[in-house]
Design a protein around this motif. Structure first.
Motif, PDB file in Angstrom:
ATOM      1  N   PHE A 262       0.830  -1.205   0.000  1.00 33.54           N
ATOM      2  CA  PHE A 262       0.000   0.000   0.000  1.00 33.54           C
ATOM      3  C   PHE A 262       0.865   1.255   0.000  1.00 33.54           C
ATOM      4  O   PHE A 262       0.591   2.214  -0.745  1.00 33.54           O
ATOM      5  CB  PHE A 262      -0.921  -0.003   1.217  1.00 33.54           C
ATOM      6  CG  PHE A 262      -1.878   1.159   1.257  1.00 33.54           C
ATOM      7  CD1 PHE A 262      -2.916   1.245   0.347  1.00 33.54           C
ATOM      8  CD2 PHE A 262      -1.741   2.159   2.203  1.00 33.54           C
ATOM      9  CE1 PHE A 262      -3.804   2.314   0.376  1.00 33.54           C
ATOM     10  CE2 PHE A 262      -2.622   3.231   2.249  1.00 33.54           C
ATOM     11  CZ  PHE A 262      -3.649   3.305   1.328  1.00 33.54           C
ATOM     12  N   ASN A 263       1.913   1.250   0.791  1.00 38.29           N
ATOM     13  CA  ASN A 263       2.822   2.408   0.811  1.00 38.29           C
ATOM     14  C   ASN A 263       3.476   2.618  -0.554  1.00 38.29           C
ATOM     15  O   ASN A 263       3.629   3.758  -1.013  1.00 38.29           O
ATOM     16  CB  ASN A 263       3.895   2.232   1.892  1.00 38.29           C
ATOM     17  CG  ASN A 263       3.405   2.645   3.263  1.00 38.29           C
ATOM     18  OD1 ASN A 263       2.517   3.485   3.387  1.00 38.29           O
ATOM     19  ND2 ASN A 263       3.976   2.057   4.307  1.00 38.29           N
ATOM     20  N   ARG A 264       3.884   1.525  -1.205  1.00 33.26           N
ATOM     21  CA  ARG A 264       4.490   1.650  -2.539  1.00 33.26           C
ATOM     22  C   ARG A 264       3.481   2.224  -3.533  1.00 33.26           C
ATOM     23  O   ARG A 264       3.836   3.048  -4.383  1.00 33.26           O
ATOM     24  CB  ARG A 264       4.997   0.296  -3.029  1.00 33.26           C
ATOM     25  CG  ARG A 264       6.278  -0.167  -2.383  1.00 33.26           C
ATOM     26  CD  ARG A 264       6.902  -1.334  -3.154  1.00 33.26           C
ATOM     27  NE  ARG A 264       5.990  -2.477  -3.253  1.00 33.26           N
ATOM     28  CZ  ARG A 264       5.918  -3.438  -2.346  1.00 33.26           C
ATOM     29  NH1 ARG A 264       6.665  -3.388  -1.253  1.00 33.26           N
ATOM     30  NH2 ARG A 264       5.080  -4.458  -2.513  1.00 33.26           N
ATOM     31  N   PHE A 265       2.230   1.775  -3.431  1.00 34.72           N
ATOM     32  CA  PHE A 265       1.221   2.292  -4.348  1.00 34.72           C
ATOM     33  C   PHE A 265       1.012   3.785  -4.137  1.00 34.72           C
ATOM     34  O   PHE A 265       0.931   4.553  -5.113  1.00 34.72           O
ATOM     35  CB  PHE A 265      -0.100   1.544  -4.153  1.00 34.72           C
ATOM     36  CG  PHE A 265      -1.178   2.014  -5.078  1.00 34.72           C
ATOM     37  CD1 PHE A 265      -1.193   1.622  -6.404  1.00 34.72           C
ATOM     38  CD2 PHE A 265      -2.181   2.872  -4.630  1.00 34.72           C
ATOM     39  CE1 PHE A 265      -2.185   2.063  -7.278  1.00 34.72           C
ATOM     40  CE2 PHE A 265      -3.174   3.318  -5.488  1.00 34.72           C
ATOM     41  CZ  PHE A 265      -3.171   2.910  -6.812  1.00 34.72           C
ATOM     42  N   MET A 266       0.924   4.205  -2.892  1.00 31.91           N
ATOM     43  CA  MET A 266       0.726   5.632  -2.605  1.00 31.91           C
ATOM     44  C   MET A 266       1.919   6.449  -3.098  1.00 31.91           C
ATOM     45  O   MET A 266       1.753   7.537  -3.664  1.00 31.91           O
ATOM     46  CB  MET A 266       0.510   5.827  -1.106  1.00 31.91           C
ATOM     47  CG  MET A 266      -0.719   5.112  -0.549  1.00 31.91           C
ATOM     48  SD  MET A 266      -2.280   5.831  -1.114  1.00 31.91           S
ATOM     49  CE  MET A 266      -2.526   7.098   0.140  1.00 31.91           C
ATOM     50  N   ASP A 267       3.130   5.941  -2.908  1.00 31.49           N
ATOM     51  CA  ASP A 267       4.319   6.629  -3.428  1.00 31.49           C
ATOM     52  C   ASP A 267       4.304   6.649  -4.951  1.00 31.49           C
ATOM     53  O   ASP A 267       4.768   7.611  -5.587  1.00 31.49           O
ATOM     54  CB  ASP A 267       5.592   5.936  -2.936  1.00 31.49           C
ATOM     55  CG  ASP A 267       5.829   6.127  -1.443  1.00 31.49           C
ATOM     56  OD1 ASP A 267       5.221   7.049  -0.852  1.00 31.49           O
ATOM     57  OD2 ASP A 267       6.621   5.354  -0.855  1.00 31.49           O
ATOM     58  N   GLY A 268       3.780   5.565  -5.540  1.00 29.77           N
ATOM     59  CA  GLY A 268       3.689   5.502  -6.992  1.00 29.77           C
ATOM     60  C   GLY A 268       2.768   6.570  -7.565  1.00 29.77           C
ATOM     61  O   GLY A 268       3.008   7.083  -8.664  1.00 29.77           O
TER      62      GLY A 268
END
Length: 603
Positions: free
Chosen positions: A448-454
């Motif tokens: 989820f954190n990677r998606f938000m950073d993406g």
């Protein structure tokens, strides 16, 4: 593949053909997008009735045709480029060998043999005569040739033999490329009809596997995705590819491109739609070939004087062999149909175009569906569903994000909004057996954190977007775990029916002070029960959840017509309106409920 054929072969002509197919693929993609994102929505906006619905249905079939053309032409383009890449070294090798032969005034035969003139002197003083040699690929034969060359008085022998061997290598490499690619290209043919069936998409998947296998060397020569790269690394990798390279990666590994956070939403959507349609074709074809479950599934038996309903022996025999796979196929296909329904309803009720930013049918499934393009949106919201969420039931979660979009779009003052359903983790399957445990949230939080950073890395707007994380039930626990484990890349957090977020204070949610918003409806039992598994603990006490005053969240009103655990997105409710205000950056307009709830007696 002889000398004359390889001499005449022009790799650039195959690359020009590849460009033509890529252009056809791009045109089909544009036509598909025009139908889905502009034409049908405008029809729905201007007209109502059965005629419009019938026309929209026919245009959806045309959209499928264009998507099929887009994918297959992209695959052909990649195959032609890969063939040119494979055969060009052989062509260059032959040209260098022929140039050397011409320089020495040797004659090269169509079979690759090299004739050389007389030169040098024999021990008796007479010049040795001319000769002719054939190339060989055997190391042992070449060793013998070298020995012979050392004793041959004609210096042209060794030179000619080297040239002949290089020609043989070139012909071998060109033949291998030709034999590898000719059957793959022959297979890239469509049925002679205008119906794109499940079998057609299953065939596309086989085509892709064939071209991927044949083109592995070509793909290896391209810039590779960053290993364990950040979303920003992924974004830079994609930007660094030329159009042919982007096409190759999308055609041969749509699953890779579609899963990379930081890659533009349009590119991820294109890749994931390929995966979706190929998976649907494969699953439906497999299901159609499977024996159907027996019609007489149930029977009644006498169990201790009481009638009891049980499965028949015939049905149980079938289920033992096919049941598990049958359940997975039918559940996954139901979820795929829900995603397709969202595509087909763009424009209905004002909904914008949809983007498929993640998809997999494996296991419980993955689905990330955006309403509107997040890369250009001023306001973004990412909704995380909770316990029992899976691909089969994704339709309801997509509808919730759609409901949020409609309200937020109406409150944004004309600024663009994108709301996203994020099923990018394995949610607990059972409320009692699984939901009390934190590992589902802890395992899913990094993704989820990677998606938000993406979303940051791929954003192309003039300014930083305003981003809201929205969680329901166990989805709030995942958001809390994401904030606890890393940095939650959000400006606001909305928590609905939360059993706890693993931390005891709103200030630990990684958003500015006053930007954590909580919703608890009357009759929702989850917060009271869930706190013992997911509540946070500090000096103020154990088991603190967002509904508690000590947590420090803004307690938003839900309205008198919202009850229980699942009505937070009910139309025309204060609960939905408040969420829309927050997503649109107008949290100050949200209605708060008072007084806050106290749980001192629980501690």
């Amino acid at each position: 593949m002889d000398v004359e054929a390889l001499k005449a072969l022009k790799p650039h002509e195959f690359e020009e053909a590849a460009l033509g197919y890529r252009s056809s693929s791009d045109m089909a993609s544009q036509a598909k997008d025009a139908l889905e994102q502009r034409i049908v929505p405008q029809m729905r906006k201007a007209l109502k009735g059965e005629t419009v619905d019938a026309a929209a249905a026919q245009l959806r079939e045309l959209t499928k045709d264009f998507h099929y053309i887009q994918v297959e032409c992209g695959l052909i383009s990649t195959a032609l480029n890969a063939f040119a890449s494979d055969v060009r070294p052989a062509k260059s090798k032959l040209e260098r060998a022929l140039s050397d032969a011409d320089e020495h005034r040797f004659t090269v035969g169509s079979d690759g043999s090299v004739a050389y003139p007389a030169a040098g002197r024999n021990p008796g003083g007479l010049p040795p005569g001319p000769g002719s040699v054939n190339g060989t690929l055997s190391d042992q034969a070449r060793a013998i040739q070298r020995q012979a060359g050392a004793f041959d008085p004609n210096p042209n022998y060794a030179i000619a033999q080297d040239i002949a061997n290089r020609i043989a290598e070139a012909l071998k490499e060109a033949t291998e490329a030709d034999q590898k690619w000719a059957p793959e290209l022959r297979r890239l043919k469509a049925d002679d009809d205008l119906t794109v069936s499940d079998a057609d998409w299953a065939d596309v998947q086989k085509d892709t596997e064939g071209v991927r296998g044949a083109g592995q060397h070509y793909l290896d020569s391209l810039p590779q995705p960053p290993k364990d790269g950040s979303p920003k690394d992924n974004a830079n990798w994609w930007k660094g590819l030329d159009p042919d390279q982007q096409q190759a990666w999308t055609s041969l590994h749509p699953d890779v491109v579609g899963a990379l956070d930081g890659v533009p939403a349009t590119a991820r959507d294109e890749a994931n739609r390929i995966v979706l349609d190929e998976s649907r074709g494969q699953y439906q074809t497999e299901l159609d070939a499977m024996p159907k479950p027996p019609a007489n599934e149930w029977t009644w038996i006498n169990a201790g004087g009481y009638a009891s309903k049980v499965h028949t022996d015939e049905w149980m025999d079938w289920y033992r062999v096919h049941g598990k796979r049958y359940d997975h196929l039918t559940a996954s296909l139901h979820g795929m149909e829900s995603i397709q329904t969202r595509f087909d309803t763009s424009g209905k009720g004002g909904l914008p175009e949809a983007y498929l930013m993640g998809f997999s049918a494996e296991g419980n499934g993955r689905a990330i569906v955006a309403n509107g393009n997040p890369d250009t949106a001023v306001h973004q919201a990412v909704y995380v569903p909770g316990t029992t969420a899976n691909l089969e039931g994704i339709g309801g979660d997509i509808d919730r994000a759609g409901a949020i979009w409609r309200v937020a779009d109406g409150k944004s003052g004309g600024q663009s909004v994108s709301t996203i359903t994020w099923l990018g983790y394995d949610a607990p399957k059972d409320v009692v057996k699984d939901a009390p445990f934190s590992h589902y949230a802890d395992d899913g939080a990094p993704a989820f954190n990677r998606f938000m950073d993406g979303l940051d890395a791929s954003h192309t707007g003039d300014s930083e977007p305003h981003r809201t994380a929205i969680g329901h039930s166990y989805g709030t626990t995942l958001i809390g775990s994401a904030a606890r484990q890393g940095t939650l890349n959000a400006d606001d957090v909305i928590l609905a029916g939360s059993p706890g977020v693993q931390v005891p204070k709103a200030e630990q949610m990684d958003v500015p002070k006053g930007h954590v918003w909580n919703l608890e409806a009357d009759g929702d039992p989850v917060p009271d029960i869930g706190r013992f598994g997911h509540g946070g603990t500090d000096w103020d006490g154990p088991w603190i959840i967002p509904s508690d005053e000590e947590f420090g969240a803004n307690q938003m009103a839900t309205g008198s017509n919202v009850h229980g655990h699942s009505e937070y997105w009910k139309e025309d409710t204060t609960s939905l309106l408040n969420q829309g205000y927050v997503v649109a950056g107008r949290g100050a307009d949200a209605e708060l409920k008072a007084p806050p709830k106290h749980w001192e007696h629980m501690r």
